[in-house]
Every structure is written in structure tokens, then in C-alpha cells.
Design an enzyme around this catalytic site. Structure first.
Site, PDB file in Angstrom:
ATOM      1  N   ASP A   1      18.847  20.979   6.297  1.00 46.96           N
ATOM      2  CA  ASP A   1      17.803  19.986   6.041  1.00 46.96           C
ATOM      3  C   ASP A   1      16.405  20.501   6.333  1.00 46.96           C
ATOM      4  OD1 ASP A   1      19.009  17.717   5.075  1.00 46.96           O
ATOM      5  OD2 ASP A   1      19.517  16.946   7.055  1.00 46.96           O
TER       6      ASP A   1
HETATM    7  C1  GLC Z   1      22.269  17.380  10.437  1.00 46.92           C
HETATM    8  C2  GLC Z   1      22.492  16.562   9.192  1.00 46.92           C
HETATM    9  C3  GLC Z   1      23.206  17.352   8.128  1.00 46.92           C
HETATM   10  C4  GLC Z   1      22.541  18.666   7.918  1.00 46.92           C
HETATM   11  C5  GLC Z   1      22.411  19.429   9.213  1.00 46.92           C
HETATM   12  C6  GLC Z   1      21.667  20.726   9.066  1.00 46.92           C
HETATM   13  O1  GLC Z   1      23.482  17.551  11.104  1.00 46.92           O
HETATM   14  O2  GLC Z   1      23.216  15.417   9.473  1.00 46.92           O
HETATM   15  O3  GLC Z   1      23.233  16.627   6.930  1.00 46.92           O
HETATM   16  O4  GLC Z   1      23.308  19.370   6.992  1.00 46.92           O
HETATM   17  O5  GLC Z   1      21.730  18.642  10.154  1.00 46.92           O
HETATM   18  O6  GLC Z   1      20.309  20.543   8.815  1.00 46.92           O
HETATM   19  C1  GLC Z   2      15.854  17.047  11.280  1.00 51.02           C
HETATM   20  C2  GLC Z   2      16.947  17.822  11.984  1.00 51.02           C
HETATM   21  C3  GLC Z   2      18.143  18.027  11.125  1.00 51.02           C
HETATM   22  C4  GLC Z   2      18.550  16.726  10.511  1.00 51.02           C
HETATM   23  C5  GLC Z   2      17.391  16.033   9.809  1.00 51.02           C
HETATM   24  C6  GLC Z   2      17.809  14.695   9.292  1.00 51.02           C
HETATM   25  O1  GLC Z   2      15.324  17.791  10.272  1.00 51.02           O
HETATM   26  O2  GLC Z   2      16.489  19.068  12.444  1.00 51.02           O
HETATM   27  O3  GLC Z   2      19.185  18.567  11.882  1.00 51.02           O
HETATM   28  O4  GLC Z   2      19.562  16.948   9.595  1.00 51.02           O
HETATM   29  O5  GLC Z   2      16.339  15.864  10.709  1.00 51.02           O
HETATM   30  O6  GLC Z   2      16.825  14.016   8.655  1.00 51.02           O
END
Ligand code: GLC
Ligand code: GLC
Length: 821
Positions: free
Chosen positions: A492
Site C-alpha cells: 500500500d
Molecule cells: C496492510 C494492508 C494490506 C497491505 C499491507 C501492505 O496489512 O491491510 O492490504 O497489503 O498492509 O501494505
Molecule cells: C498505511 C500502512 C499500510 C496499510 C495502509 C492502509 O499505509 O503503512 O500497512 O496497508 O496504511 O491504508
């Protein structure tokens, strides 16, 4: 339990499937979940937490203040006033000295026992299967030699259902709170007169000596929960809340001879009025549904029967997969806690934990598809329903709503879509469901697109969604022929189209992705995997033209990946919007990333040219640590506009070189694919919570559930876990241990057995229920190998070890004998 698996705070009790906490001052609040169907509660080791029905935002029943001081304050409290001395069995909030304490987090229940001065108070919290309520059973024992007349006060605070409004809009909420009290039952009925047709019931199954429903009366205005007025005064005020903050508190007066005990219970229920008339008289609710609930749980034996049901429920569920193997951590996690966590992630997605407030994220498209992978063997029918719900939040062009609200099942417009990995996870979850259940009819199930108007009947099917998903990636490709990334892929925080200089905007929604050229190698690897899954599915359906079409997509993407994404010793991660490479030895920081190694290898890249092994050796050399594999190296030291949030975190945490447990599991599977059982187990244990007890003051998280993140080697707190419970790690780790290491893999035609274990394992046994039959599998490893099945016997008859075990389908137990070599 053996002392080597204990921590200073507690230990596993494997026989009872409990984690026993012997000190309340754990390094962080240690959480459990109550509930398995639609009613849920969060319950910490000091009885903190809250309850909700289906949706932690829209139907929250009790209050909780996140990020409080202390972190965990407010919950299912009991105050004991024993001769003027006030204490809580769960230590908080009074934190009285000299309370003997034990908390047992079990499967769907938490039991907390406190004892002081010869008085023992045992509290037990659980949600009976199929019910929309919590039971709080209380047993008070006089272990002293004198008669005791303690008073007990229950306490919890009602939430006005919509949790965000409840925490922000006091000009309204301070004026709307309403309750009714009838006998031992407190009814919280805020907004019932107007648009709500539901209320919260908090009742005691025994006569009470008084009650309170006004927080101001019970606690005070300037007092804290640790010095609440009523329990210290030893007398309820029978306050009836009008506005402000309604609570529920009952006063119970006990009279116990030496050695005597008394048991009773409370129910905290979500009640929908249904068709019944709302009122008996002006302002007087029709309480018939509530009364029936109180009556049911007041009947002798009802509470214990409900608890027995819960235990039977979990025994049956976990009975679908049980292993006996040489590693205690793998065995314990696989048999109990890992599967248990899979239930929580299936139910909660990323919505409600100690780190997710239940008002931000609902169900995630990508998250929930992956969560299914560790859940589908427990209750395939619920997985089926979930797949169809998720798919219905996809738009007809292939775009997916990134999140949806569980109550309404509608996509969340604030976050929107354009995460160009989302749709592909649907292929993985659907194929996993069909392999588990054999039910191909799901493919023809009507399944709408979120943006499409239908004339009366929905004509699109789930299979249409899968085709749309594959086509979407084929269409959304960039200048190098790799899939575009959009706002982000699985990571993300890799925001290649964001270019945000404005601290008030979200990295996940900022930036225009429409004409973007940024590409993701990880999505390419995931696509390889998904296209091969689709080909296999079509082969199973005897649709060979479609299978060939999928093989064609696969070949095209594979050729692209090998041509443009090999960096010399590993696969690169992405191409940024300006065309520059990300995750290459030519970069100063972020030279090598974990995700593209995992997915390219799992997708079959590098299988025939040595690159898969080389990529994995690079992971070992550059990313592996004793606490797991860090996400990339070197960590980013400065914010880079072109890369987004990944460069915003301090080095060593979260997506900036933290150990993101979720993506570690893909590496574990890749080692299994390469036949490296010793490496696979070593890596598996590096993030395994059960194996962290001897460093628990560093680790800090619950030793029984996976953490989303463990601080990486660049952080000062290397090895510290954060964001426990709601992580894709749960499902994927179960895939690692059950399908990778132990090698019990559901396939369309039956179960396959293809283990990849450490060479020194003499063997193991697994009991696996599959499509109604039970397979008692014994694996022997006489030659000390990691991989390779030499002989396979089903009920004593030799069968082809390269094929799935044919499904017998008679509902009985079959012996499967496997010899490796
Ligand atoms: C969080 C989110 C997931 C994403 C991950 C890596 O666990 O829930 O959707 O893939 O972060 O950014
Ligand atoms: C932030 C976190 C990530 C998560 C995302 C969800 O970017 O670092 O882990 O998946 O928020 O919106």
C-alpha cells in the site's frame, strides 16, 4: 506446560488450547476475540474492549476509547467491595495491590480469575455460537474461614451504535441517551424512538440490589474509573440516565459462608425488534424479545450448556486439520492458534483490533480474499458467501472498491479503487474455495457488478468477474509490458503516482493514476500465479480452449518478466512513473525488495533458468534476519516523492524495511517450492509468535498470534512486534504450514500430499477432513530427505504419488501412508 515455552508473563496450555497469562502487566495489552458468527467482542487480558454486531462502526454496542492512557482502559469491569476494600478480578481499573490474577485466553472465551483476602472472583466472557450476545459468567467463592458479604458491581458503558459519531458529535450525543430498567435488566434504547429498531440489553440472571445507568452518578465527573464513586461507596444510586453517558451497572450483594460459592451470569445482547410493535405505552419499549433472552439464560444449566456448545464448535472446526510433528511451535500454531487467528481475520478483515479502531477500514478487497485462504477448510459455505460479497464490489471494467462496509456490503467511496492488484486475489480465493469444496457451481452464481444496472435479474456470474479480472491486468499494462500499479499494489505504500507534498492527504488516494506509466513486477508475478490457476480451473472444467487462452496470457507475461525484470541477481520491484527502475542494484536505496522475489518465484518465473534459486539466495543474503525477512534493503533514509509512503516511515518499520510478516510467508512457500525444507522451517520460525517467548520483552506482542509487523534491523527496536491479530500473515502462514511444509494440498480432483520438511524430521501425521471424509495421513521419511514422495498408499492400496488422492466420498476415515525418498 514445559518451562522452556514459558515467558515471564505466561505460558501455553496446549491441552486446554489456552494461553495462560499469570501477570496482568503484560508488555502490551494482550487481546482475544469473542464471537464467531455475527456478534463480536474484543477482550484484553484485563477485560478491556468492546462489543459490536456485524460492524464495529455502525453497530457498536459498548464504548471503548482507543489510544487511551493507559492504552487499554474501559471494558467489561467488575468491582468487588469486600468489607470496604475495592478491587477488580481483572486488576484494572483499580489495580489494587495483592490481587492474585490469572487470565486464560481460550478459543472464543476469556476467563479471568482474581483472588484477594480469601475471596475468589472468576469471570468468564464468551459469545455462544449462533447467538447475538455475550455471556459474562461470574462465580464468587469464599475461600476464607469467615463468612463474607461482598458486594459486586458490574460496569460497562453503552455506545450510541455509530462509533464515529459517538466519539465526535457531543453536541448531539449528550442529549439523546435513553435507558429503561426492568428488574435486573438494563435496556439501552438511544434513538429507538426514531430510526432505530434495535437496542442493547444488559441483564443479570439473578436479583440485584441496585443499579446505575448514569456514568456521572456511577463514576463521578472528576473521578477516573479507578476511583469510581459507587463501588467505593458500596451503594448503587439507581440512577436513570437522561442524556449524557448511559452505562450499565448492577449491584449484587452476596452472603457466603466459609467455603461457599455462588454462580450467576450477565447477558449483553444486541436485540432487533423485528415486526413486533415498538412500544407497549408511550416511552415504554416493548421488551418481549429482551425478556425472552433473559429467561433463556436464567434457566439452570443454560450458561454451562452454551459454553459446552462453544467448546464443541471449536473442537469440530479445528478437527478439520490436526498435525503431530517434531516441531512444538509449528504443531501448536497449526493445530490451534493459527487456525483461530484465521477465523478472526476472516471475520474482522482489518477493521477492529487494538490497532484498528473499527471506524476506519471495513472489509478489504485484497485482504479478505487472502484471509479466505486460511479459513476455507473450516467453513467452506461461509467462504463461498464471502467470495460473492467481495466480487460484487467490483465494477464492470475490472476496477474494485478497495474496501467495503460489512453491514451494508457497499464499496467505500472515500478510498475508491485503482489498486491494480486487487482483482487478481479474487482468482486465488475462488480457486482455493473450489479445490477445498469441489463446488464449481459457484462459478455460475449470479454476481452483480457494483456499477451496472440490471433489469430485474443479475445476469453476470462469478466466472465473468474472474475473466474481467484477468482481462483487466492484460489491458492495464505499461511501456515495458508489465502491469500498471495504480495507487499501489499489495504494498500500500509503494505509491508511484502520488507525488504528494501535502501532509493532509492520503498516500493511498492522492495522485492521478489515469495516464500513469508506473508498473509493478510484483503484480506481474501475481498475475502469473493467477493465470496458471485459471488455466488449471478451465482444464478441470474440460474447457480446453479457455485453458489454452490462459496459458497464452501466462506465456506472454512470463516472457515479459524474464526480459525486463531480471536485475542480475534478483527480480526488480517496479518501474516508477518516470520510467526509472525500483528495486535494482543501480538504486542507492531500496535495491532489493521481498515481494517481487516471492511472487515471481511462486508464479513460476526463473524455474527453468536458475533465477528462482538465485533470487531466493539474494533474499537470504540481503534481507533475512533472525526475526524474519525485511521488506527491502537498504532502507530509505529520506522521503522520495516518486515512491510515496514507503519512504515516509523511519528505517526499519512498516513498509520501509520492516519485517512485514505477511510477505515473509511467500518466501516460505518459495523455499518449499524449491525443496528447501530446512530453510522453510527456519524462516517459518523466525516470525512465529510461539517461538518468541524467550525474548518477549523485546517482542511485546501476544505470543499466540501473528503480528503484521516486526521491527527490522534498521530500527532501534529490532524484533518488536506491532499491529497484532489482523494481518494476512494468519491465512498465508496456515497455507505455509499445511500446504507448504506438511504438503497437504487440496486440488480439484482430491487431496495431494507433497511435503517439504527438514531433513531430520522422521515423519509426521495429519488428520485432515476433506469433502466429508477424514484422511489419517502418516508420512515417513526413512531416507532423511526434504521432498519427494516415493510411495503412496490409500487404505493399504498403492496409488500414483504424482496424482491427487481420489475422493472416496463415503464419509468415513481413510488411511494414507506416505513414504518420502
Ligand atoms: C496492510 C494492508 C494490506 C497491505 C499491507 C501492505 O496489512 O491491510 O492490504 O497489503 O498492509 O501494505
Ligand atoms: C498505511 C500502512 C499500510 C496499510 C495502509 C492502509 O499505509 O503503512 O500497512 O496497508 O496504511 O491504508
Amino acid at each position: 506446560m514445559k518451562p522452556e515455552t514459558a515467558s515471564p508473563y505466561g505460558h501455553f496450555d496446549d491441552a486446554t488450547r489456552e494461553y495462560v497469562i499469570t501477570r496482568p502487566d503484560t508488555p502490551l495489552p494482550w487481546l482475544n476475540y469473542l464471537g464467531q458468527d455475527e456478534f463480536f467482542g474484543l477482550c484484553t487480558n484485563t477485560a478491556g474492549g468492546y462489543s459490536f454486531w456485524k460492524d464495529a462502526k455502525l453497530r457498536r454496542l459498548t464504548r471503548y476509547r482507543y489510544n487511551n492512557v493507559p492504552y487499554d482502559l474501559g471494558g467489561r469491569y467488575f468491582y468487588v467491595n469486600d468489607g470496604g476494600e475495592v478491587w477488580n478480578p481483572g486488576w484494572k481499573p483499580v489495580k489494587a495491590k495483592g490481587v492474585k490474577y490469572e487470565c486464560r485466553h481460550g478459543l472464543g472465551y476469556t476467563r479471568i480469575v482474581g483472588e484477594r483476602d480469601g475471596l475468589e472472583v472468576e469471570t468468564l466472557f464468551f459469545v455462544p455460537p449462533g447467538e447475538n450476545l455475550e455471556v459474562w459468567k461470574v462465580t464468587v467463592r469464599n475461600k476464607s474461614a469467615q463468612r463474607k458479604t461482598p458486594k459486586l458491581f458490574s460496569y460497562q458503558e453503552f455506545c450510541f451504535f455509530e462509533a464515529l459519531n459517538d466519539m465526535t458529535n457531543y453536541q448531539r450525543t449528550y442529549s439523546i441517551g435513553e435507558v429503561e430498567v426492568e428488574g435486573s435488566a438494563i435496556y439501552h434504547k438511544t434513538e429507538f424512538r426514531e430510526r432505530r429498531n434495535h437496542y442493547t440489553l444488559f441483564a443479570c440472571t439473578r436479583p440485584i440490589a441496585g443499579f446505575d445507568t448514569s456514568r456521572d452518578a456511577f463514576v463521578g465527573i472528576h473521578e477516573g474509573l479507578h476511583e469510581a464513586k459507587v463501588p467505593f461507596a458500596g451503594q448503587a444510586t439507581n440512577s436513570v440516565a437522561f442524556g449524557w453517558n448511559p452505562i450499565g451497572s448492577h449491584q449484587i450483594n452476596l452472603d457466603l459462608a466459609p467455603g461457599a460459592e455462588e454462580s450467576f451470569a450477565f447477558v449483553l445482547a444486541y436485540v432487533e425488534q423485528g415486526e413486533a410493535p415498538k412500544f407497549d405505552a408511550p416511552f415504554v419499549m416493548n421488551k418481549s424479545v429482551g425478556r425472552a433472552i433473559v429467561e433463556k439464560y436464567s434457566a439452570p444449566g443454560a450458561v454451562d450448556a452454551a459454553l459446552a456448545n462453544l467448546k464443541a464448535y471449536w473442537d469440530a472446526l479445528l478437527g478439520n486439520f490436526q498435525v503431530d510433528c517434531p516441531n512444538e511451535h509449528a504443531q501448536r500454531m497449526a493445530n490451534t492458534w493459527n487456525q483461530y487467528q484465521c477465523m478472526a481475520t476472516f471475520n474482522m478483515s482489518r477493521s477492529a483490533s487494538m490497532y484498528e479502531t473499527g471506524i476506519g477500514r471495513g472489509m478489504g478487497f485484497r485482504d479478505s480474499n487472502q484471509d479466505l485462504l486460511g479459513f476455507v477448510h473450516m467453513i467452506p459455505s461461509r467462504a463461498r458467501e464471502r467470495i460473492l460479497d467481495i466480487a460484487a464490489t467490483q465494477l464492470s471494467d475490472g476496477t474494485c472498491y478497495h474496501q467495503y462496509q460489512p453491514l451494508t456490503k457497499k464499496g467505500n467511496a472515500d478510498i475508491g479503487g485503482d489498486f491494480y492488484d486487487d482483482h487478481l486475489w479474487l482468482v486465488l480465493s475462488t480457486c482455493a474455495y473450489i479445490k477445498e469444496s469441489g463446488d464449481t457451481s459457484i462459478l455460475q452464481a449470479p454476481c452483480a457488478y457494483a456499477d451496472k444496472a440490471y433489469e430485474n435479474v443479475v445476469t453476470d456470474t462469478l466466472l465473468d468477474h474472474l475473466e474481467t479480472s484477468i482481462a483487466y491486468t492484460m489491458k492495464k499494462r505499461g511501456p515495458n509490458g508489465l502491469p500498471l500499479i495504480g495507487h499501489a499494489d499489495w504494498n500500500d505504500c509503494l505509491n508511484l503516482n502520488c507525488f504528494s507534498t501535502e501532509p493532509n492527504e492520503s498516500f493511498q488516494t492522492a495522485g492521478d493514476v489515469r495516464d500513469s506509466k508506473a508498473e509493478s513486477v510484483m503484480i506481474a508475478g501475481l498475475f502469473l500465479y493467477a493465470a496458471r490457476e485459471m488455466a488449471g480451473l478451465y482444464e478441470h472444467l474440460d474447457r480446453n480452449t479457455d485453458a489454452a487462452r490462459m496459458h497464452g496470457h501466462y506465456a506472454e507475461m512470463l516472457e515479459t518478466v524474464e526480459r525486463v525484470s531480471w536485475d542480475g541477481a534478483w527480480y526488480t520491484r517496479a518501474y516508477a512513473a518516470d520510467g526509472s527502475v525500483v528495486g535494482s542494484h543501480t538504486n542507492a536505496e531500496g535495491k532489493i525488495f521481498i515481494e517481487s522475489q516471492g511472487w515471481c518465484v511462486l508464479g513460476g518465473a526463473g524455474a527453468n533458468n536458475g533465477r528462482a534459486r538465485q533470487a531466493m539466495e539474494s533474499v537470504h543474503q540481503h534481507l533475512y534476519t533472525k526475526n524474519g525477512v525485511v521488506l527491502q534493503q537498504p532502507a530509505y533514509s529520506a522521503y522520495d516523492l516518486r515512491l510515496g509512503e514507503v519512504t515516509s516511515y523511519p528505517p526499519g518499520v512498516k513498509e520501509n524495511a520492516g519485517i512485514f510478516s505477511h510477505n515473509n510467508t511467500w518466501i516460505h512457500l518459495a523455499w518449499c517450492q524449491l525443496g528447501e525444507g530446512d530453510r522453510a522451517l527456519e524462516y517459518y520460525l523466525s516470525i512465529c509468535p510461539s517461538a518468541k517467548q524467550d525474548q518477549i520483552d523485546t517482542y511485546r506482542g501476544e505470543p499466540y498470534v501473528y503480528a503484521q509487523m516486526i521491527a527490522g534491523k534498521d530500527a532501534p527496536c529490532f524484533g518488536e512486534a506491532k499491529n497484532n491479530w489482523l494481518t494476512g500473515t494468519a491465512a498465508w502462514t496456515f497455507v505455509v504450514v499445511s500446504q507448504g511444509l506438511l504438503g497437504i494440498k487440496p486440488d480439484y480432483a482430491g487431496l495431494r500430499v507433497a511435503p517439504c520438511i527438514p531433513k531430520d524430521w522422521p515423519g509426521f501425521t495429519v488428520t485432515r477432513r476433506f469433502r466429508g471424509d477424514t484422511y489419517a495421513i502418516t508420512v515417513r521419511n526413512p531416507d532423511g530427505v526434504s521432498k519427494g514422495v516415493k510411495a503412496l498408499r490409500l487404505n493399504g492400496t498403492e496409488i500414483d504419488p504424482t496424482k491427487p488422492i481420489p475422493v472416496v466420498g463415503d464419509g468415513s476415515t481413510h488411511s494414507v501412508d506416505v513414504v518420502l525418498g
